[in-house]
Write a protein that holds these residues in place. Structure first.
Motif, PDB file in Angstrom:
ATOM      1  N   ILE A   1     -80.828 -50.644 -36.062  1.00 23.29           N
ATOM      2  CA  ILE A   1     -79.511 -50.368 -35.507  1.00 23.29           C
ATOM      3  C   ILE A   1     -79.154 -51.593 -34.672  1.00 23.29           C
ATOM      4  O   ILE A   1     -79.763 -51.851 -33.639  1.00 23.29           O
ATOM      5  N   GLY A   2     -78.171 -52.352 -35.138  1.00 20.56           N
ATOM      6  CA  GLY A   2     -77.876 -53.634 -34.527  1.00 20.56           C
ATOM      7  C   GLY A   2     -76.786 -53.605 -33.481  1.00 20.56           C
ATOM      8  O   GLY A   2     -76.752 -54.477 -32.601  1.00 20.56           O
ATOM      9  N   GLN A   3     -75.901 -52.617 -33.543  1.00 17.23           N
ATOM     10  CA  GLN A   3     -74.809 -52.536 -32.566  1.00 17.23           C
ATOM     11  C   GLN A   3     -74.495 -51.079 -32.269  1.00 17.23           C
ATOM     12  O   GLN A   3     -74.587 -50.215 -33.156  1.00 17.23           O
ATOM     13  N   LEU A   4     -74.118 -50.825 -31.013  1.00 18.10           N
ATOM     14  CA  LEU A   4     -73.629 -49.514 -30.603  1.00 18.10           C
ATOM     15  C   LEU A   4     -72.549 -49.735 -29.554  1.00 18.10           C
ATOM     16  O   LEU A   4     -72.794 -50.393 -28.535  1.00 18.10           O
ATOM     17  N   HIS A   5     -71.363 -49.217 -29.817  1.00 17.94           N
ATOM     18  CA  HIS A   5     -70.234 -49.361 -28.898  1.00 17.94           C
ATOM     19  C   HIS A   5     -69.678 -47.974 -28.585  1.00 17.94           C
ATOM     20  O   HIS A   5     -69.444 -47.180 -29.495  1.00 17.94           O
ATOM     21  N   ALA A   6     -69.471 -47.703 -27.292  1.00 22.13           N
ATOM     22  CA  ALA A   6     -68.944 -46.386 -26.922  1.00 22.13           C
ATOM     23  C   ALA A   6     -68.438 -46.408 -25.494  1.00 22.13           C
ATOM     24  O   ALA A   6     -68.846 -47.244 -24.676  1.00 22.13           O
ATOM     25  N   GLY A   7     -67.557 -45.463 -25.189  1.00 27.22           N
ATOM     26  CA  GLY A   7     -67.154 -45.208 -23.816  1.00 27.22           C
ATOM     27  C   GLY A   7     -66.028 -46.078 -23.308  1.00 27.22           C
ATOM     28  O   GLY A   7     -65.743 -47.152 -23.843  1.00 27.22           O
ATOM     29  N   SER A   8     -65.378 -45.577 -22.251  1.00 26.31           N
ATOM     30  CA  SER A   8     -64.252 -46.294 -21.648  1.00 26.31           C
ATOM     31  C   SER A   8     -64.392 -46.444 -20.133  1.00 26.31           C
ATOM     32  O   SER A   8     -63.710 -47.265 -19.538  1.00 26.31           O
ATOM     33  N   GLY A   9     -65.256 -45.656 -19.504  1.00 24.83           N
ATOM     34  CA  GLY A   9     -65.417 -45.751 -18.055  1.00 24.83           C
ATOM     35  C   GLY A   9     -66.555 -44.872 -17.591  1.00 24.83           C
ATOM     36  O   GLY A   9     -66.930 -43.910 -18.270  1.00 24.83           O
ATOM     37  N   ARG A  10     -67.084 -45.175 -16.403  1.00 24.78           N
ATOM     38  CA  ARG A  10     -68.259 -44.449 -15.934  1.00 24.78           C
ATOM     39  C   ARG A  10     -67.968 -42.984 -15.636  1.00 24.78           C
ATOM     40  O   ARG A  10     -68.883 -42.155 -15.614  1.00 24.78           O
ATOM     41  N   ASN A  11     -66.704 -42.647 -15.393  1.00 26.89           N
ATOM     42  CA  ASN A  11     -66.378 -41.264 -15.043  1.00 26.89           C
ATOM     43  C   ASN A  11     -65.658 -40.526 -16.162  1.00 26.89           C
ATOM     44  O   ASN A  11     -64.943 -39.555 -15.931  1.00 26.89           O
ATOM     45  N   VAL A  12     -65.825 -41.033 -17.401  1.00 25.97           N
ATOM     46  CA  VAL A  12     -65.178 -40.402 -18.554  1.00 25.97           C
ATOM     47  C   VAL A  12     -66.238 -40.040 -19.587  1.00 25.97           C
ATOM     48  O   VAL A  12     -67.052 -40.883 -19.981  1.00 25.97           O
ATOM     49  N   ILE A  13     -66.234 -38.768 -20.007  1.00 25.66           N
ATOM     50  CA  ILE A  13     -67.107 -38.374 -21.110  1.00 25.66           C
ATOM     51  C   ILE A  13     -66.668 -39.155 -22.349  1.00 25.66           C
ATOM     52  O   ILE A  13     -65.490 -39.084 -22.745  1.00 25.66           O
ATOM     53  N   PRO A  14     -67.543 -39.945 -22.988  1.00 28.47           N
ATOM     54  CA  PRO A  14     -67.126 -40.774 -24.130  1.00 28.47           C
ATOM     55  C   PRO A  14     -66.701 -39.913 -25.319  1.00 28.47           C
ATOM     56  O   PRO A  14     -67.466 -39.063 -25.795  1.00 28.47           O
TER      57      PRO A  14
END
Length: 418
Positions: free
Chosen positions: A266-279
């Motif tokens: 698994i070469g890449q993983l991108h997720a989420g928008s902010g520390r206080n937001v459930i992705p």
């Protein structure tokens, strides 16, 4: 003169690398040169089976504009619709077999080193495109193909039959070979050669029967959950990042198979928008490999089950997209018997077998020719390397290019000369 032409093409292409499906400048220059030499030219939109093209997510207009700024041939660039790649056909008009040669043209998605000791930096022909680099010698492969075309043109009165030069896009990630194989232009090829510079062989060596080509599936996974405030109501969210992490951990732990070698990354993983937001969304990129099609299918089947389970546990939905494929390669023995004495006459040390250990979508081309009754082989043209393939400081010994052309020329003369 041959060495000068090889160096010119190699360094120009190295200076202007283009990643998979973005090879508009490269394709336009190849098409222009082949046309000048008297070849009939077919462009990618007619050459490749569009329904089998994988991993193509680009802005065509932006890439064409970049290519034009960087010296693409404007007339041929305008003729390229959306799909890169070129075939040059030379037809003697006299009876004889049809020979094919495959050269891959795309760069790797790697930032090139700017260190002073790096030869392209010293010569000021390092990549001008951030994030793209010819770190796998495809610039050298293309240079060999273009100079071979010059030799074919010069020898035209001596040759019979037909020659097809395939300049394939998107080998990296194994994205273009299957579509090229299905495009139909290989079905009348009686014998096909492909080669790669480097790959566990030093300058002066030719590996005539590399083994252990790995079958592979490249894939992207999208996980769609539901965003929510992580403090006020975390229960209202469905965490796509959590699902992706669970899937990644489980995929890396897939049991290996008793019947042979298997791999996963698994070469890449991108997720989420902010520390206080459930992705609410996550995307990962990975690949499976296996020593046989069955072993690779086992690995990819496990991936599909794991992603489904991880998504279910987090209340998310998912989508898996294949982004590339490769199969194994078995060279035609009779063709190798022709190659060995030609290599020895050129003072190349022939190595019968050596482990390849990676994946190559030329397998689809070789399989297509062999299933149509022809012969095909994949060769390793050895080269001393400054750093490993796909490394920011990768560089190869340019002196190997001329023997590469000479070998291919000697083979076609043996097959087609009057």
């Amino acid at each position: 003169m041959t060495q000068d032409a090889l160096r010119h093409w190699r360094r120009d292409l190295h200076r202007h690398p283009e990643a998979a499906w973005c090879e508009f400048r490269t394709s336009s220059l190849i098409a222009h040169r082949l046309s000048e030499l008297g070849f009939d030219v077919m462009l990618g939109d007619r050459l490749l089976a569009s329904n089998l093209i994988m991993g193509r997510e680009i802005d065509v207009t932006a890439q064409k504009e970049r290519a034009l700024r960087q010296g693409a041939n404007p007339d041929w660039l305008a003729r390229i619709d959306e799909i890169t790649g070129v075939m040059g056909l030379w037809d003697s008009g006299r009876p004889g077999p049809t020979l094919g040669f495959r050269f891959d043209i795309d760069a790797v998605e790697v930032d090139e080193s700017q260190e002073a000791q790096h030869a392209p930096s010293q010569g000021e022909w390092q990549s001008c495109n951030p994030g793209w680099m010819h770190a796998c010698a495809h610039d050298g492969h293309t240079a060999i193909g273009l100079v071979l075309a010059e030799r074919i043109s010069a020898l035209s009165e001596r040759l019979n039959g037909r020659i097809k030069l395939f300049f394939q896009p998107a080998e990296e990630g194994c994205r273009g070979g299957k579509a090229l194989a299905a495009g139909g232009q290989l079905d009348d090829v009686n014998a096909l050669l492909a080669l790669h510079i480097g790959i566990h062989a030093k300058s002066g060596e030719l590996v005539v029967n590399p083994t252990e080509f790995l079958c592979s599936t490249k894939f992207d996974v999208e996980l769609m959950g539901r965003a929510a405030h992580a403090g006020l109501e975390p229960n209202a969210g469905n965490n796509a990042l959590a699902a992706a992490c669970m899937a990644t951990t489980a995929m890396l732990g897939i049991p290996r198979h008793r019947d042979g070698m298997t791999r996963i990354n698994i070469g890449q993983l991108h997720a989420g928008s902010g520390r206080n937001v459930i992705p609410g969304h996550a995307r990962l990129q990975g690949e499976t490999r296996g020593a046989t099609p069955e072993l690779n299918d086992y690995m990819f089947g496990q991936v599909q089950q794991i992603v489904e389970g991880a998504a279910l546990m987090q209340g998310a939905t998912y989508l898996i997209r294949k982004q590339g494929e490769a199969i194994g390669i078995d060279n035609s023995p009779a063709l190798l018997e022709e190659i060995v004495p030609l290599a020895q006459a050129l003072k190349l040390e022939t190595v019968h077998t050596r482990r390849f250990g990676a994946s190559e979508d030329a397998g689809f081309l070789i399989e297509r020719v062999q299933r149509s009754g022809g012969e095909a082989a994949y060769l390793i043209l050895g080269s001393d390397l400054a750093a490993p393939h796909h490394h920011p400081e990768f560089d190869f010994d340019e002196r190997v290019l001329a023997p590469g052309v000479a070998l291919l020329e000697a083979w076609l003369l043996g097959r087609l000369a009057s």
